[in-house]
Design a protein around this motif. Structure first.
Motif, PDB file in Angstrom:
ATOM      1  N   LEU A 445       9.855  13.687  50.616  1.00 44.43           N
ATOM      2  CA  LEU A 445       8.775  12.729  50.839  1.00 44.43           C
ATOM      3  C   LEU A 445       8.831  11.635  49.781  1.00 44.43           C
ATOM      4  O   LEU A 445       8.625  10.457  50.068  1.00 44.43           O
ATOM      5  CB  LEU A 445       7.418  13.426  50.795  1.00 44.43           C
ATOM      6  CG  LEU A 445       7.176  14.457  51.889  1.00 44.43           C
ATOM      7  CD1 LEU A 445       5.792  15.063  51.754  1.00 44.43           C
ATOM      8  CD2 LEU A 445       7.319  13.813  53.257  1.00 44.43           C
ATOM      9  N   GLU A 447      11.501  10.667  48.244  1.00 41.95           N
ATOM     10  CA  GLU A 447      12.660   9.829  48.555  1.00 41.95           C
ATOM     11  C   GLU A 447      12.340   8.877  49.699  1.00 41.95           C
ATOM     12  O   GLU A 447      12.718   7.701  49.659  1.00 41.95           O
ATOM     13  CB  GLU A 447      13.858  10.711  48.924  1.00 41.95           C
ATOM     14  CG  GLU A 447      14.407  11.477  47.732  1.00 41.95           C
ATOM     15  CD  GLU A 447      15.532  12.434  48.117  1.00 41.95           C
ATOM     16  OE1 GLU A 447      16.078  13.067  47.219  1.00 41.95           O
ATOM     17  OE2 GLU A 447      15.849  12.532  49.324  1.00 41.95           O
ATOM     18  N   ALA A 448      11.633   9.400  50.708  1.00 40.15           N
ATOM     19  CA  ALA A 448      11.280   8.555  51.852  1.00 40.15           C
ATOM     20  C   ALA A 448      10.443   7.373  51.377  1.00 40.15           C
ATOM     21  O   ALA A 448      10.648   6.235  51.808  1.00 40.15           O
ATOM     22  CB  ALA A 448      10.511   9.363  52.895  1.00 40.15           C
ATOM     23  N   ALA A 449       9.496   7.625  50.448  1.00 39.27           N
ATOM     24  CA  ALA A 449       8.663   6.548  49.940  1.00 39.27           C
ATOM     25  C   ALA A 449       9.502   5.545  49.161  1.00 39.27           C
ATOM     26  O   ALA A 449       9.317   4.331  49.276  1.00 39.27           O
ATOM     27  CB  ALA A 449       7.554   7.119  49.060  1.00 39.27           C
ATOM     28  N   ALA A 450      10.466   6.034  48.366  1.00 40.88           N
ATOM     29  CA  ALA A 450      11.309   5.140  47.571  1.00 40.88           C
ATOM     30  C   ALA A 450      12.142   4.248  48.485  1.00 40.88           C
ATOM     31  O   ALA A 450      12.251   3.045  48.261  1.00 40.88           O
ATOM     32  CB  ALA A 450      12.219   5.949  46.642  1.00 40.88           C
ATOM     33  N   VAL A 451      12.698   4.838  49.540  1.00 41.23           N
ATOM     34  CA  VAL A 451      13.504   4.059  50.475  1.00 41.23           C
ATOM     35  C   VAL A 451      12.654   2.966  51.120  1.00 41.23           C
ATOM     36  O   VAL A 451      13.115   1.853  51.364  1.00 41.23           O
ATOM     37  CB  VAL A 451      14.116   4.970  51.556  1.00 41.23           C
ATOM     38  CG1 VAL A 451      14.789   4.137  52.632  1.00 41.23           C
ATOM     39  CG2 VAL A 451      15.116   5.920  50.936  1.00 41.23           C
ATOM     40  N   LEU A 452      11.376   3.266  51.362  1.00 39.95           N
ATOM     41  CA  LEU A 452      10.482   2.286  51.978  1.00 39.95           C
ATOM     42  C   LEU A 452       9.974   1.273  50.959  1.00 39.95           C
ATOM     43  O   LEU A 452       9.085   0.485  51.270  1.00 39.95           O
ATOM     44  CB  LEU A 452       9.313   2.998  52.650  1.00 39.95           C
ATOM     45  CG  LEU A 452       9.682   3.775  53.915  1.00 39.95           C
ATOM     46  CD1 LEU A 452       8.571   4.707  54.335  1.00 39.95           C
ATOM     47  CD2 LEU A 452      10.014   2.814  55.053  1.00 39.95           C
ATOM     48  N   GLY A 453      10.494   1.312  49.746  1.00 43.43           N
ATOM     49  CA  GLY A 453      10.197   0.258  48.786  1.00 43.43           C
ATOM     50  C   GLY A 453       9.182   0.619  47.725  1.00 43.43           C
ATOM     51  O   GLY A 453       8.686  -0.275  47.030  1.00 43.43           O
ATOM     52  N   ALA A 454       8.833   1.903  47.576  1.00 42.95           N
ATOM     53  CA  ALA A 454       7.848   2.269  46.565  1.00 42.95           C
ATOM     54  C   ALA A 454       8.537   2.545  45.227  1.00 42.95           C
ATOM     55  O   ALA A 454       9.379   3.423  45.144  1.00 42.95           O
ATOM     56  CB  ALA A 454       7.069   3.499  47.018  1.00 42.95           C
ATOM     57  N   PRO A 455       8.185   1.782  44.176  1.00 46.99           N
ATOM     58  CA  PRO A 455       8.710   2.093  42.844  1.00 46.99           C
ATOM     59  C   PRO A 455       8.132   3.431  42.344  1.00 46.99           C
ATOM     60  O   PRO A 455       7.111   3.892  42.876  1.00 46.99           O
ATOM     61  CB  PRO A 455       8.245   0.923  41.981  1.00 46.99           C
ATOM     62  CG  PRO A 455       7.185   0.231  42.764  1.00 46.99           C
ATOM     63  CD  PRO A 455       7.353   0.599  44.197  1.00 46.99           C
ATOM     64  N   PRO A 456       8.759   4.052  41.325  1.00 43.95           N
ATOM     65  CA  PRO A 456       8.371   5.416  40.927  1.00 43.95           C
ATOM     66  C   PRO A 456       6.869   5.630  40.721  1.00 43.95           C
ATOM     67  O   PRO A 456       6.323   6.634  41.189  1.00 43.95           O
ATOM     68  CB  PRO A 456       9.138   5.609  39.624  1.00 43.95           C
ATOM     69  CG  PRO A 456      10.344   4.767  39.788  1.00 43.95           C
ATOM     70  CD  PRO A 456       9.930   3.577  40.599  1.00 43.95           C
ATOM     71  N   ARG A 458       4.392   4.117  42.048  1.00 45.60           N
ATOM     72  CA  ARG A 458       3.668   4.086  43.331  1.00 45.60           C
ATOM     73  C   ARG A 458       3.971   5.329  44.149  1.00 45.60           C
ATOM     74  O   ARG A 458       3.131   5.784  44.914  1.00 45.60           O
ATOM     75  CB  ARG A 458       4.030   2.831  44.123  1.00 45.60           C
ATOM     76  CG  ARG A 458       3.376   1.632  43.502  1.00 45.60           C
ATOM     77  CD  ARG A 458       2.958   0.599  44.472  1.00 45.60           C
ATOM     78  NE  ARG A 458       1.929   0.916  45.432  1.00 45.60           N
ATOM     79  CZ  ARG A 458       1.531   0.031  46.343  1.00 45.60           C
ATOM     80  NH1 ARG A 458       2.092  -1.149  46.393  1.00 45.60           N
ATOM     81  NH2 ARG A 458       0.592   0.351  47.186  1.00 45.60           N
ATOM     82  N   GLU A 462       0.990   7.249  45.665  1.00 44.50           N
ATOM     83  CA  GLU A 462       0.833   7.259  47.124  1.00 44.50           C
ATOM     84  C   GLU A 462       1.155   8.616  47.740  1.00 44.50           C
ATOM     85  O   GLU A 462       0.661   8.928  48.820  1.00 44.50           O
ATOM     86  CB  GLU A 462       1.760   6.209  47.765  1.00 44.50           C
ATOM     87  CG  GLU A 462       1.554   4.801  47.282  1.00 44.50           C
ATOM     88  CD  GLU A 462       0.398   4.124  48.008  1.00 44.50           C
ATOM     89  OE1 GLU A 462      -0.078   4.672  49.014  1.00 44.50           O
ATOM     90  OE2 GLU A 462      -0.015   3.046  47.543  1.00 44.50           O
TER      91      GLU A 462
ATOM     92  N   HIS B  71      14.262   1.701  45.725  1.00 45.14           N
ATOM     93  CA  HIS B  71      13.142   0.984  46.325  1.00 45.14           C
ATOM     94  C   HIS B  71      13.379  -0.520  46.391  1.00 45.14           C
ATOM     95  O   HIS B  71      12.617  -1.233  47.030  1.00 45.14           O
ATOM     96  CB  HIS B  71      11.837   1.295  45.585  1.00 45.14           C
ATOM     97  CG  HIS B  71      11.802   0.838  44.170  1.00 45.14           C
ATOM     98  ND1 HIS B  71      12.313   1.570  43.138  1.00 45.14           N
ATOM     99  CD2 HIS B  71      11.299  -0.286  43.616  1.00 45.14           C
ATOM    100  CE1 HIS B  71      12.133   0.929  42.004  1.00 45.14           C
ATOM    101  NE2 HIS B  71      11.525  -0.200  42.257  1.00 45.14           N
ATOM    102  N   PHE B  79      15.315  10.453  57.830  1.00 48.09           N
ATOM    103  CA  PHE B  79      15.775  11.757  57.357  1.00 48.09           C
ATOM    104  C   PHE B  79      15.955  12.728  58.516  1.00 48.09           C
ATOM    105  O   PHE B  79      15.321  12.604  59.561  1.00 48.09           O
ATOM    106  CB  PHE B  79      14.758  12.353  56.387  1.00 48.09           C
ATOM    107  CG  PHE B  79      14.705  11.649  55.071  1.00 48.09           C
ATOM    108  CD1 PHE B  79      15.463  12.109  54.008  1.00 48.09           C
ATOM    109  CD2 PHE B  79      13.899  10.543  54.883  1.00 48.09           C
ATOM    110  CE1 PHE B  79      15.413  11.475  52.784  1.00 48.09           C
ATOM    111  CE2 PHE B  79      13.853   9.908  53.663  1.00 48.09           C
ATOM    112  CZ  PHE B  79      14.610  10.368  52.613  1.00 48.09           C
TER     113      PHE B  79
END
Lengths: 550, 345
Positions: A445, A447-456, A458, A462, B71, B79
């Motif tokens: 989860l 990683e999914a947030a990071a891929v969607l543009g969330a910096p650490p 956030r 989030e 990011h 996934f």
């Protein structure tokens, strides 16, 4: 490789920093006080003195207390399992109206203050109890109160696993020629064994260290080690004997916890689990309806009965039914007012509970973060260490506080001792509520947030925070309820004039003669019960379905 | 255009990626096909920035992304288990990337609705994760990955957890969606049918190395070596000697590929290129037959070799039959040790 090892080292430092807070808390407010009380009691002149040890081990009365503690805990555990397993089955396999509410309601007794439980059974089977049989001072009253108290442990722990067990496993056994009974004993029971063992060890632990219930219902004749420690230390002022008893009790508790964690290590079985909603069905046949109805009726009688009687007694004044006892709580004019100030006790209990919850959350969340990140032996030992105060004599902890906490700052006269003692007992509840949920926040989860543009930062805000927040609320609710009801340690560190709590005030009123004092104790018990019940119903609202141990 | 150049990833002792180079042109869909443990997920994670490279580089239109954190890469990743956020509803999941970009609320709502419409989930905004079926969860995950308008889409076995019928239907839908939107995508799977359905080009990965890259047709009809052939399920491998357009094999004399070099070689005969023919060069005993709806999969034993064939009709097991080989159905394999066979699209 080089970059990776750097990341690993930073990671360990962060974990160590997080672990430092709970470790320091435990060292300062658990290990140090308990060690002090044992050392000062056993070596009065600065040298070890084994006479008190010899005296205890040759004293038939005290050995009798140890034996009674053991067998009443075993009997309570077996009895609770027998009474509650049908309930666990019905809640796991059947859907019926009001199920969620009933599950929450069944949990209320578990967090009820021991003093309230004792009082409720006194009102039911005591000398002027409603049932007209006087079981006060007998083992039967104690066993009944223990079953009442721990029903929810079995219902939740065993029922929780049962409701996720795929019925197809049992059906597969049936199709292979197993009878209904063989399918149950050969398939379902072995799969449930970890949950049954967990529930049994929790119930055994609680009844082994039972204090408030036995103190009120045991009369002069029956005492557990915990009650005897209190009696020796507070009433007979025989500290060496109390210390030896405390050590015996601690050895027993450590043995239970060790056996339990060994068992858990061995029995980690991958199981075919399914969402509970798919498993439960409405009762269809006449037999199934009768089973569900029977279980619900017995629950209503067993769990609802004592509570109903408590409420009835609190309303039953000299001049018929009314709120007389409640009104009197606010007025300090009548006789007995000097024993305890109910209004002050209520406000004390509330503010101590708030502070204790805050401390328990700080310590418990740090500990949970460490345990959730790390799997393995070290993390399990850390977990067991945090559980230890739950099984240690609360009376011993209270005494230890009074003996040890004079340096570096003298805390002995401070009110902060009370919430600190409460937090010590509440931390395991916070840890147990939060760890499974923290573990469920999968790396995926984040990683999914990071891929969607969330910096650490956030990602933490989030993903981690919102998911863990609900579990934290559950832990906070438990901590609050535990603090409201804590009796053993409070009875030693509280000052009667300034820092009396509700359970203490109830116990004081019960100790006074007269229907008036009895009625007031009942009224205060009802108030305490309502506040506790509210915090439990709030917990139910925040609970993430299917996660959490308690 | 995405370019991965001689990427290496090592986990303590094992090599997960060994000098992997692969490129994806704008609007192209490339499938990475490999058995589990071949390193295909590691490759995807390396492109996304979730797995640091030991050596090598990842570039986008010449811009080096190797050290850019995940990011900031603006790649969409889907996934295998979807990794949908359980504490958010469908709209919350789909809008997550837009929220990270600071898109204003009104615009966010509109684009979320558009993204859901694209995957045919109109009106699903308020649904919770627990109430979605497998196919619906897959669409939500796709909508979430697409909504922020990523440069390219990375898909990690996105259909792997679904049942067969749903998988086949959704892979066709996914193909038409990717084509319609002109999306650049790197698609990882162990299922060759899926790879062939979806991809413009297919890369076969094994033990961290790319064995072959080419069009789906090219990889299927001309597998570069025995590992690729076996992974694609082609069992009919025989030794032979090529001379004057014909190959002499233990099965008999069969037509050789036109451009094949003379001399000893290993040959692969595709099962669909065999047919029953009384004058065919291969004679054998039919050992088993499996009716598959449109055809029969049969095993035929000649000498000590068993070959597979897909036939329109098949006699009873135990019958001796003769088979003919279609000229295009035979491929000469290179040795497995030769460098990967590169082929431009």
């Amino acid at each position: 490789m080089d970059d990776n090892s750097g990341a690993v080292r930073r990671f360990s430092w962060a974990i160590a920093a997080l672990a430092a807070i709970p470790l320091a808390f435990l060292a300062m407010f658990f290990i140090w006080p308990v060690a002090s009380i044992i050392f000062t009691s056993l070596s009065p002149g600065g040298r070890f003195d084994f006479t008190s040890l010899r005296e205890v081990l040759t004293n038939a009365d005290l050995l009798g207390v140890a034996w009674f503690t053991l067998w009443q805990a075993a009997a309570s555990t077996v009895l609770t399992l027998i009474v509650a397993l049908p309930g666990a089955y019905v809640f796991a396999r059947y859907d019926f109206p009001g199920k969620r509410f009933l599950r929450a309601a069944a949990t209320v007794p578990f967090v009820l203050p021991t003093v309230v439980v004792g009082t409720a059974f006194l009102a039911l089977v005591g000398s002027n109890g409603l049932l007209g049989v006087d079981l006060d001072g007998t083992i039967w009253a104690i066993l009944a109160a223990h079953v009442f108290f721990n029903y929810a442990v079995v219902l939740r722990t065993v029922g929780g696993l049962w409701s996720h067990l795929d019925p197809a496993l049992e059906e597969a056994a049936r199709s292979l020629g197993a009878s209904r009974w063989r399918a149950f004993t050969g398939v379902t029971l072995p799969l449930l064994r970890p949950a049954i063992a967990a529930a049994a060890s929790i119930v055994f632990l609680f009844t082994f260290t039972s204090f408030g219930v036995v103190l009120i219902l045991g009369g002069p004749g029956l005492a557990t080690l915990e009650v005897e420690i209190y009696r020796q230390a507070k009433q007979l002022l025989d500290l060496p004997t109390a210390a030896v008893l405390a050590i015996i009790q601690m050895i027993g508790v450590t043995a239970i916890l060790t056996a339990y964690s060994r068992y858990q290590e061995r029995s980690a079985v991958e199981q075919g689990l399914r969402p509970a909603a798919e498993v439960a069905t409405r009762p269809r046949t006449r037999g199934q309806r009768a089973l569900v109805a029977g279980v619900l009726a017995s629950m209503a009688l067993l769990l609802g009965g004592p509570i109903a009687v408590l409420v009835e007694r609190s309303l039953h004044g000299e001049a018929g039914y009314g709120f007389g006892f409640y009104r009197d709580l606010g007025e300090g004019t009548r006789t007995g007012a000097q024993i305890a100030d109910p209004i002050k006790a209520i406000s004390n209990s509330a503010s101590f509970a708030v502070v204790a919850t805050g401390i328990a959350l700080l310590v418990g969340l740090c500990a949970a973060a460490v345990i959730a990140r790390r799997r393995g032996r070290l993390s399990r030992w850390f977990d067991a260490l945090l559980m230890l105060p739950l099984g240690t004599s609360a009376v011993t902890i209270g005494f230890g506080f009074l003996v040890a906490l004079d340096a570096p700052i003298d805390l002995r006269a401070s009110w902060i001792l009370i919430p600190l003692a409460h937090a010590l007992v509440a931390v395991p509840f916070v840890v147990r509520s939060v760890v499974p949920v923290m573990r469920s926040v999968r790396q995926r989860l984040r990683e999914a947030a990071a891929v969607l543009g969330a910096p650490p930062h956030r990602v933490w805000r989030e993903i981690d925070l919102p998911i863990v927040a609900r579990a934290t609320a559950v832990g906070a609710g438990f901590a609050f309820a535990v603090s409201l009801g804590e009796f053993g340690a409070t009875s030693l560190v509280a000052r009667p004039q300034t820092s009396q709590t509700l359970p203490l005030a109830i116990y004081r009123f019960l100790g006074q003669p007269g229907a008036f004092n009895f009625g007031r104790a009942m009224a205060m018990s009802v108030i305490l019960m309502i506040v506790t019940a509210i915090s439990i119903f709030l917990i139910e609202r925040f609970r993430t379905p299917g996660l959490g141990t308690f | 255009m995405l370019a991965v150049l001689t990427a290496n990833v090592r986990f303590s002792e094992t090599v997960a990626l060994d000098d992997v180079s692969i490129s994806v042109a704008d609007g192209e869909v490339v499938a990475v096909l490999g058995p589990s443990g071949s390193g295909k997920t590691t490759l995807l994670r390396a492109v996304a920035g979730l797995q640091p490279l030991h050596t090598g580089s990842v570039t986008w239109n010449g811009e080096d992304l190797t050290t850019v954190p995940t990011h900031q890469r603006n790649f969409g990743l889907m996934f295998q288990d979807f990794a949908l956020f359980p504490h958010l509803d469908v709209a919350g999941n789909v809008a997550f990337g837009l929220r990270m970009q600071g898109v204003p609320a009104e615009q966010r709502r509109r684009r979320t609705a558009e993204a859901l419409e694209r995957v045919e989930l109109r009106g699903f905004e308020k649904r919770r994760m627990g109430t979605l079926s497998g196919g619906e969860a897959q669409r939500v995950a796709l909508a979430r990955a697409l909504a922020p308008g990523p440069r390219m889409l990375l898909l990690d076995e996105p259909l792997g957890s679904l049942d067969r019928a749903l998988r086949e239907r959704l892979s066709i839908e996914l193909r038409s969606l990717l084509t319609r939107l002109g999306i650049t995508a790197l698609y990882v799977t162990h299922d060759q049918t899926e790879a062939f359905t979806l991809a413009d080009r297919v890369a076969v990965l094994d033990k961290g190395s790319i064995l072959q890259i080419g069009t789906a047709e090219g990889v299927w009809t001309r597998p570069a070596n025995e590992t690729v052939a076996r992974f694609l399920g082609q069992q009919n491998l025989v030794p032979g000697t090529i001379e004057g357009g014909w190959a002499t094999t233990p099965l008999g004399v069969i037509p050789a590929p036109r451009d094949a070099a003379e001399g000893p070689a290993r040959l692969v005969i595709r099962p669909e290129a065999l047919s029953v023919d009384p004058r065919g060069p291969i004679e054998g005993v039919l050992r088993s037959r499996l009716f598959r709806g449109t055809d029969y999969l049969v095993e035929i034993e000649t000498g000590d070799i068993v070959i597979e064939a897909l036939l329109r009709g098949a006699p009873k097991p135990g019958t001796t039959i003769r088979l003919a080989v279609e000229p295009g159905g035979v491929t000469v394999l290179r040795e497995s040790t030769t460098p990967p066979h590169q082929e431009q699209p």
